[in-house]
Design an enzyme around this catalytic site. Structure first.
Site, PDB file in Angstrom:
ATOM      1  CG  HIS A 159      17.862  79.334  83.855  1.00 50.74           C
ATOM      2  ND1 HIS A 159      17.444  77.877  83.612  1.00 50.74           N
ATOM      3  CD2 HIS A 159      16.951  79.859  83.337  1.00 50.74           C
ATOM      4  CE1 HIS A 159      16.425  77.955  82.766  1.00 50.74           C
ATOM      5  NE2 HIS A 159      15.730  79.244  82.878  1.00 50.74           N
ATOM      6  CG  ASP A 367      26.741  74.741  87.519  1.00 47.32           C
ATOM      7  OD1 ASP A 367      25.961  75.576  87.082  1.00 47.32           O
ATOM      8  OD2 ASP A 367      27.474  74.098  86.838  1.00 47.32           O
TER       9      ASP A 367
HETATM   10  P1  ADQ Z   1      24.917  75.916  82.039  1.00 48.44           P
HETATM   11  O1  ADQ Z   1      25.815  76.791  82.996  1.00 48.44           O
HETATM   12  O2  ADQ Z   1      25.100  76.042  80.436  1.00 48.44           O
HETATM   13  O3  ADQ Z   1      23.647  76.360  82.266  1.00 48.44           O
HETATM   14  P2  ADQ Z   1      24.587  73.070  82.581  1.00 48.44           P
HETATM   15  O4  ADQ Z   1      23.132  73.056  83.363  1.00 48.44           O
HETATM   16  O5  ADQ Z   1      25.659  72.038  83.051  1.00 48.44           O
HETATM   17  O6  ADQ Z   1      25.256  74.339  82.514  1.00 48.44           O
HETATM   18  O7  ADQ Z   1      24.305  72.605  81.285  1.00 48.44           O
HETATM   19  C1  ADQ Z   1      25.266  72.572  80.193  1.00 48.44           C
HETATM   20  C2  ADQ Z   1      24.590  71.716  79.028  1.00 48.44           C
HETATM   21  O8  ADQ Z   1      25.419  72.213  77.684  1.00 48.44           O
HETATM   22  C3  ADQ Z   1      24.345  70.295  79.150  1.00 48.44           C
HETATM   23  O9  ADQ Z   1      22.952  70.381  78.550  1.00 48.44           O
HETATM   24  C4  ADQ Z   1      25.207  69.646  78.521  1.00 48.44           C
HETATM   25  O10 ADQ Z   1      24.952  68.497  77.873  1.00 48.44           O
HETATM   26  C5  ADQ Z   1      25.759  70.369  77.244  1.00 48.44           C
HETATM   27  N1  ADQ Z   1      27.167  70.333  76.990  1.00 48.44           N
HETATM   28  C6  ADQ Z   1      28.009  70.657  77.825  1.00 48.44           C
HETATM   29  N2  ADQ Z   1      29.240  70.439  76.937  1.00 48.44           N
HETATM   30  C7  ADQ Z   1      29.027  69.795  75.791  1.00 48.44           C
HETATM   31  C8  ADQ Z   1      29.739  69.432  74.548  1.00 48.44           C
HETATM   32  N3  ADQ Z   1      30.906  69.456  74.532  1.00 48.44           N
HETATM   33  N4  ADQ Z   1      28.882  69.146  73.754  1.00 48.44           N
HETATM   34  C9  ADQ Z   1      27.526  69.346  73.580  1.00 48.44           C
HETATM   35  N5  ADQ Z   1      26.930  69.604  74.787  1.00 48.44           N
HETATM   36  C10 ADQ Z   1      27.550  70.067  75.668  1.00 48.44           C
HETATM   37  C11 ADQ Z   1      22.783  77.166  83.159  1.00 48.44           C
HETATM   38  C12 ADQ Z   1      23.171  77.148  84.611  1.00 48.44           C
HETATM   39  C13 ADQ Z   1      23.023  75.780  85.270  1.00 48.44           C
HETATM   40  C14 ADQ Z   1      21.809  75.112  85.242  1.00 48.44           C
HETATM   41  C15 ADQ Z   1      21.237  75.290  83.546  1.00 48.44           C
HETATM   42  C16 ADQ Z   1      19.644  75.172  83.562  1.00 48.44           C
HETATM   43  O11 ADQ Z   1      24.538  77.908  84.570  1.00 48.44           O
HETATM   44  O12 ADQ Z   1      23.558  75.679  86.679  1.00 48.44           O
HETATM   45  O13 ADQ Z   1      21.652  73.930  85.455  1.00 48.44           O
HETATM   46  O14 ADQ Z   1      21.309  76.693  83.228  1.00 48.44           O
HETATM   47  O15 ADQ Z   1      18.867  75.801  84.307  1.00 48.44           O
END
Ligand code: ADQ
Length: 459
Positions: A159, A367
């Protein structure tokens, strides 16, 4: 399809004590759970993840309709495994932040042991031959699983990014990690760049002779491992439907203020997400474009994350100080440049923010994919909006319609903010529509379908 086993660090559900008598089920959020839970329900299977075995799990299984299996890791190993090797060695290094990565032999042993504990738990419990291992916590697991049964079909999905060889080669246990991984039948990466970095690392560390097109022939002669590009996505239509609910609309009306553009950042609180750099870009924007003061305001939502790791606590303090300084500098009695929310938001509140935002600022330093960018596009469902996106995200390779920026270039981000806010409603709508149409086709269901279908092998 035969029953499937998912192995991931986190379980999709967790029983949480509710008062003295009972418990309630806390569902894991995010696209992965939303996408894979229906597959397990339909085809049967098991989800293995870190958790404490207890009596409640039987009730959980009965309730959700598929097997969940908590794997317990002794506290002493868990520290070195999770806070140590996973999050203070691999996480920074795989995100190009070599200087933050620490190499502690004790953490490495804990990592190996944790992977072995998972392999053993799987061998004791699972009857299925079809296994899907997720993420950097388990780079050694494919080899351990294959060792106990060579006939298994093992998929692996990473991921996070796979770094360039010049960075990867610094890991003292680099060969072990690669040999652990290539025991998988397939490995999925978000982008072609990450896949190619992985193949390059294999070629340089294990030998060019093992590379055949997009696959690796294992040195021990046990077969081959195919490297695939599988960009993860979101449940586009379901997010659009959630954002279209009346209760969300009502909240959008409360959040919008006429004449003031709402700029939004949403991230896990993590140093890879570039939050301090983004705040400095906001400061630069209000400094160099003074007319925009009172005409725009930035909301940064940061969900608490890895609070047990000191570096994350320090990062949180840095962000809070920056927000305080910038607000102290520019605020007036009736306007504040930044509103900072440090907590988990309920899904409808998050949808309302996406829907209300005139502009989303998604500027991680690095990311794997970044789902926030895709969630913003999905929630907007073709409504006018602006997406400013870091060129160092997997999402930037797919979202044609975003303004791409270098997240370190504070002045350029400020300029892009200003210029993009000058675009017409038609242009904003056309960009968002184009990206929404793309995500309608390339949604999380398409991702699961692709990932579970046989890979094409180039020789
Ligand atoms: P993450 O590093 O966690 O994932 P991301 O893909 O942006 O990063 O996902 C974050 C999730 O958290 C999103 O679904 C978002 O809606 C949720 N979120 C963030 N802030 C929030 C808040 N305050 N309240 C509720 N929800 C919140 C890792 C990798 C990424 C990759 C994913 C999936 O680092 O690059 O996209 O896995 O493979």
């Amino acid at each position: 399809m035969s029953p499937l086993t998912i192995i991931a660090n986190k379980l999709p559900v967790r029983p949480v004590r509710a008062g003295s008598r009972g418990w309630k089920l806390e569902r894991g959020e995010g696209g992965l759970v939303a996408a894979l839970a229906p597959v397990l329900l339909e085809h049967g299977g098991t989800w293995f993840g870190n958790g404490e075995p207890g009596e409640d799990w039987d009730a959980v299984r009965a309730h959700i309709g598929y097997e969940v299996y908590p794997v317990s890791i002794p506290e002493k190993i868990q520290q070195g495994f999770y806070a140590g090797f996973c999050n203070a060695t691999l996480w920074p290094l795989f995100h190009d932040l070599l200087g933050r990565s620490r190499f502690e032999p004790g953490w490495w042993y804990a990592y190996r042991e944790a992977n072995e504990i998972f392999a053993q738990a799987f061998d004791e419990q699972a009857g299925t031959q079809d296994i899907w291992v997720h993420d950097y916590h388990f780079l050694l697991l494919p080899e351990l699983l294959r060792r106990s049964d060579p006939k298994r079909y093992i998929r692996f999905f990473l991921h996070i990014p796979f770094p360039a060889f010049e960075i990867f080669r610094h890991i003292p246990w680099r060969e072990e990690l690669l040999l652990g991984l290539i025991a998988a039948d397939e490995i999925g990466f978000h982008t072609a760049l990450y896949r190619d970095s992985f193949l390059d690392a294999v070629a340089r560390l294990l030998g060019q002779e093992y590379i055949r097109g997009n696959s690796v022939v294992r040195p021990d002669g046990s077969g081959r491992c195919v490297a695939r590009v599988l960009p993860i996505s979101v449940d586009t239509q379901s997010l659009a439907a959630k954002a279209a609910q009346e209760v969300v609309h009502k909240r959008v009306r409360e959040l919008r203020h006429p004449g003031v553009s709402l700029l939004l950042g949403v991230d896990r609180l993590d140093y890879t997400k570039g939050i301090p750099e983004r705040l400095m870009a906001i400061e630069n924007f209000f400094e160099r474009y003074p007319d925009m003061r009172k005409r725009a305001s930035f909301v940064q939502v940061a969900v608490p994350s890895r609070g047990e790791v000191e570096e994350y606590r320090q990062h949180r303090r840095e962000i809070e100080e920056l927000v305080g300084r910038i607000n102290g500098r520019f605020s007036t009695p009736d306007w504040e440049p930044i509103r900072y929310i440090h907590r988990h938001l309920a899904p409808n509140e998050l949808m309302a923010l996406y829907k209300a935002a005139d502009l989303a600022l998604v500027t991680p330093l690095c990311d794997g994919m970044n789902l926030v960018a895709k969630e913003y596009v999905a929630a907007k469902a073709g409504d006018p909006g602006i997406l400013i996106l870091s060129e160092f995200t997997g999402a930037s390779t797919e979202l044609d319609g975003a303004f791409l920026v270098n997240p370190h270039h504070i002045e350029r981000i400020a300029d892009t903010l200003f210029q993009s806010l000058q675009t017409s409603v038609e242009e904003r709508r056309a960009n968002m529509e184009r990206m929404y149409r793309f995500l309608e086709k390339r949604d999380i269901h398409a991702w699961v379908r692709d990932a579970l279908s046989p890979p094409s092998v180039a020789t």
